[in-house]
Design a protein around this motif. Sequence first.
Motif, PDB file in Angstrom:
ATOM      1  N   PRO A 215       0.807  -1.228   0.000  1.00 34.09           N
ATOM      2  CA  PRO A 215       0.000   0.000   0.000  1.00 34.09           C
ATOM      3  C   PRO A 215       0.838   1.276   0.000  1.00 34.09           C
ATOM      4  CG  PRO A 215      -0.918  -1.578   1.539  1.00 34.09           C
ATOM      5  CD  PRO A 215       0.408  -2.126   1.099  1.00 34.09           C
ATOM      6  N   VAL A 216       1.970   1.272   0.705  1.00 35.38           N
ATOM      7  CA  VAL A 216       2.833   2.452   0.714  1.00 35.38           C
ATOM      8  C   VAL A 216       3.413   2.688  -0.676  1.00 35.38           C
ATOM      9  CG1 VAL A 216       4.919   3.488   1.683  1.00 35.38           C
ATOM     10  CG2 VAL A 216       3.380   2.184   3.155  1.00 35.38           C
ATOM     11  N   LEU A 217       3.823   1.610  -1.348  1.00 38.70           N
ATOM     12  CA  LEU A 217       4.341   1.729  -2.708  1.00 38.70           C
ATOM     13  C   LEU A 217       3.258   2.247  -3.651  1.00 38.70           C
ATOM     14  CD1 LEU A 217       6.534   1.292  -4.826  1.00 38.70           C
ATOM     15  CD2 LEU A 217       5.801  -1.098  -5.002  1.00 38.70           C
ATOM     16  N   ALA A 218       2.051   1.693  -3.528  1.00 39.16           N
ATOM     17  CA  ALA A 218       0.945   2.163  -4.366  1.00 39.16           C
ATOM     18  C   ALA A 218       0.631   3.628  -4.071  1.00 39.16           C
ATOM     19  CB  ALA A 218      -0.293   1.300  -4.125  1.00 39.16           C
TER      20      ALA A 218
ATOM     21  N   VAL B 209       0.808   6.889  -6.704  1.00 38.58           N
ATOM     22  CA  VAL B 209      -0.313   7.812  -6.906  1.00 38.58           C
ATOM     23  C   VAL B 209       0.092   9.235  -6.520  1.00 38.58           C
ATOM     24  CG1 VAL B 209      -2.642   8.419  -6.133  1.00 38.58           C
ATOM     25  CG2 VAL B 209      -2.062   6.028  -6.588  1.00 38.58           C
ATOM     26  N   SER B 210       0.875   9.366  -5.464  1.00 36.94           N
ATOM     27  CA  SER B 210       1.218  10.686  -4.931  1.00 36.94           C
ATOM     28  C   SER B 210       2.160  11.471  -5.841  1.00 36.94           C
ATOM     29  CB  SER B 210       1.865  10.537  -3.546  1.00 36.94           C
ATOM     30  OG  SER B 210       0.981   9.971  -2.626  1.00 36.94           O
TER      31      SER B 210
ATOM     32  N   LEU C 269       0.206  13.194  -8.614  1.00 37.04           N
ATOM     33  CA  LEU C 269      -0.780  14.065  -7.965  1.00 37.04           C
ATOM     34  C   LEU C 269      -0.095  15.276  -7.340  1.00 37.04           C
ATOM     35  CD1 LEU C 269      -3.761  14.359  -7.249  1.00 37.04           C
ATOM     36  CD2 LEU C 269      -3.343  13.026  -5.184  1.00 37.04           C
ATOM     37  N   ALA C 270       1.044  15.055  -6.709  1.00 39.60           N
ATOM     38  CA  ALA C 270       1.786  16.166  -6.108  1.00 39.60           C
ATOM     39  C   ALA C 270       2.292  17.125  -7.178  1.00 39.60           C
ATOM     40  CB  ALA C 270       2.958  15.624  -5.289  1.00 39.60           C
ATOM     41  N   GLN C 271       2.720  16.595  -8.326  1.00 36.50           N
ATOM     42  CA  GLN C 271       3.191  17.467  -9.401  1.00 36.50           C
ATOM     43  C   GLN C 271       2.065  18.348  -9.920  1.00 36.50           C
ATOM     44  OE1 GLN C 271       5.739  18.624 -10.405  1.00 36.50           O
ATOM     45  NE2 GLN C 271       5.585  19.233 -12.541  1.00 36.50           N
ATOM     46  N   LEU C 272       0.864  17.777 -10.009  1.00 37.14           N
ATOM     47  CA  LEU C 272      -0.288  18.580 -10.422  1.00 37.14           C
ATOM     48  C   LEU C 272      -0.566  19.687  -9.401  1.00 37.14           C
ATOM     49  CD1 LEU C 272      -2.768  15.835 -11.719  1.00 37.14           C
ATOM     50  CD2 LEU C 272      -1.539  17.529 -13.095  1.00 37.14           C
ATOM     51  N   CYS C 273      -0.415  19.354  -8.117  1.00 39.95           N
ATOM     52  CA  CYS C 273      -0.644  20.352  -7.069  1.00 39.95           C
ATOM     53  C   CYS C 273       0.402  21.459  -7.100  1.00 39.95           C
ATOM     54  CB  CYS C 273      -0.641  19.677  -5.700  1.00 39.95           C
ATOM     55  SG  CYS C 273      -2.054  18.586  -5.405  1.00 39.95           S
ATOM     56  N   VAL C 274       1.635  21.106  -7.493  1.00 41.75           N
ATOM     57  CA  VAL C 274       2.687  22.117  -7.611  1.00 41.75           C
ATOM     58  C   VAL C 274       2.449  22.989  -8.832  1.00 41.75           C
ATOM     59  CG1 VAL C 274       5.155  22.459  -8.025  1.00 41.75           C
ATOM     60  CG2 VAL C 274       4.396  20.743  -6.375  1.00 41.75           C
TER      61      VAL C 274
ATOM     62  N   LEU D 219      -1.740   8.569   1.441  1.00 45.78           N
ATOM     63  CA  LEU D 219      -1.763   9.787   0.635  1.00 45.78           C
ATOM     64  C   LEU D 219      -1.715  11.046   1.486  1.00 45.78           C
ATOM     65  CD1 LEU D 219      -4.467   8.859  -2.059  1.00 45.78           C
ATOM     66  CD2 LEU D 219      -1.984   8.631  -2.206  1.00 45.78           C
ATOM     67  N   VAL D 220      -2.320  11.001   2.663  1.00 42.76           N
ATOM     68  CA  VAL D 220      -2.369  12.204   3.500  1.00 42.76           C
ATOM     69  C   VAL D 220      -0.978  12.581   4.008  1.00 42.76           C
ATOM     70  CG1 VAL D 220      -2.731  11.138   5.768  1.00 42.76           C
ATOM     71  CG2 VAL D 220      -3.806  13.334   5.252  1.00 42.76           C
ATOM     72  N   VAL D 221      -0.067  11.631   4.013  1.00 42.60           N
ATOM     73  CA  VAL D 221       1.318  11.898   4.428  1.00 42.60           C
ATOM     74  C   VAL D 221       2.199  12.182   3.218  1.00 42.60           C
ATOM     75  CG1 VAL D 221       3.354  10.941   5.576  1.00 42.60           C
ATOM     76  CG2 VAL D 221       1.073  10.475   6.486  1.00 42.60           C
ATOM     77  N   LEU D 222       2.064  11.370   2.182  1.00 44.04           N
ATOM     78  CA  LEU D 222       2.984  11.443   1.050  1.00 44.04           C
ATOM     79  C   LEU D 222       2.753  12.659   0.166  1.00 44.04           C
ATOM     80  CD1 LEU D 222       3.111   7.669   0.043  1.00 44.04           C
ATOM     81  CD2 LEU D 222       4.804   8.983   1.306  1.00 44.04           C
ATOM     82  N   VAL D 223       1.504  13.001  -0.102  1.00 44.87           N
ATOM     83  CA  VAL D 223       1.240  14.144  -0.991  1.00 44.87           C
ATOM     84  C   VAL D 223       1.832  15.437  -0.428  1.00 44.87           C
ATOM     85  CG1 VAL D 223      -0.547  15.600  -2.015  1.00 44.87           C
ATOM     86  CG2 VAL D 223      -0.773  13.120  -2.107  1.00 44.87           C
TER      87      VAL D 223
END
Length: 235
Positions: free
Chosen positions: A29-32, A36-37, A40-45, A93-97
Amino acid sequence: MNRFFDIPSDLQHSWLGLVGLHLREALLPVLAGLLVSLPLAQLCVRFRWLYPPVLWVTTVLYAIPSLAFFVLLIDYTGQTELTVMIPLTVYSLVVLVPAIVDGVRSVPQETLAAATAMGFGPVRRYLQVQLPIATPAIVAGLRVATVSSISLVSIGALIGNQGALGNLINDANIYDRPELALNAVLSMALLAILADGLLVAVRLLLTPWMPRSTRRTPKAEVPEPAAAAVEDAAR
């Protein structure tokens, strides 16, 4: 000591088998979540207005109790490992993003300008310049997500013995064997410590330009690893 590792037959695994199962249910799950992050993080940046709603959604999903999440999924995925791993992926996701977003945003603008001047497109700049510099922040997020996931897997014992080492806690109550609960707690703690130490070693390996001491790097020295990342990526 023999009773400590004498695993009841209803679990259908040895102690090492439960350890392997626990690691699989915790780390996949952490790898998945990382896969995903990253986009998603690049889009947020790239689109700053997107970050607040994404953070809000991930926070709301994280607030859902794991047991309630299992109940929602069980009609679709049954009493399987997938029912445990999907919520753990969402929780990561709440940690990684935020970790990735903060790390990427910390890259100096002059470094991005230098990469653009050298012909780097947005994707290449993100993969070869921004992410390497953001590695310390990303690994810090991975450490939190991994330790949390190793702990939360045990709740899967409530849905058909899908809690790996956490199943020992349930069997400790059934068979009145408290040493099984102690085994589960100590084993999970050891796995969390080892996983955290491994991630620290990975961070040290991937960021040789970072100081090994606990002292903060002077601001004047920050652009040096950034410039090195651009030069290495351009080779």
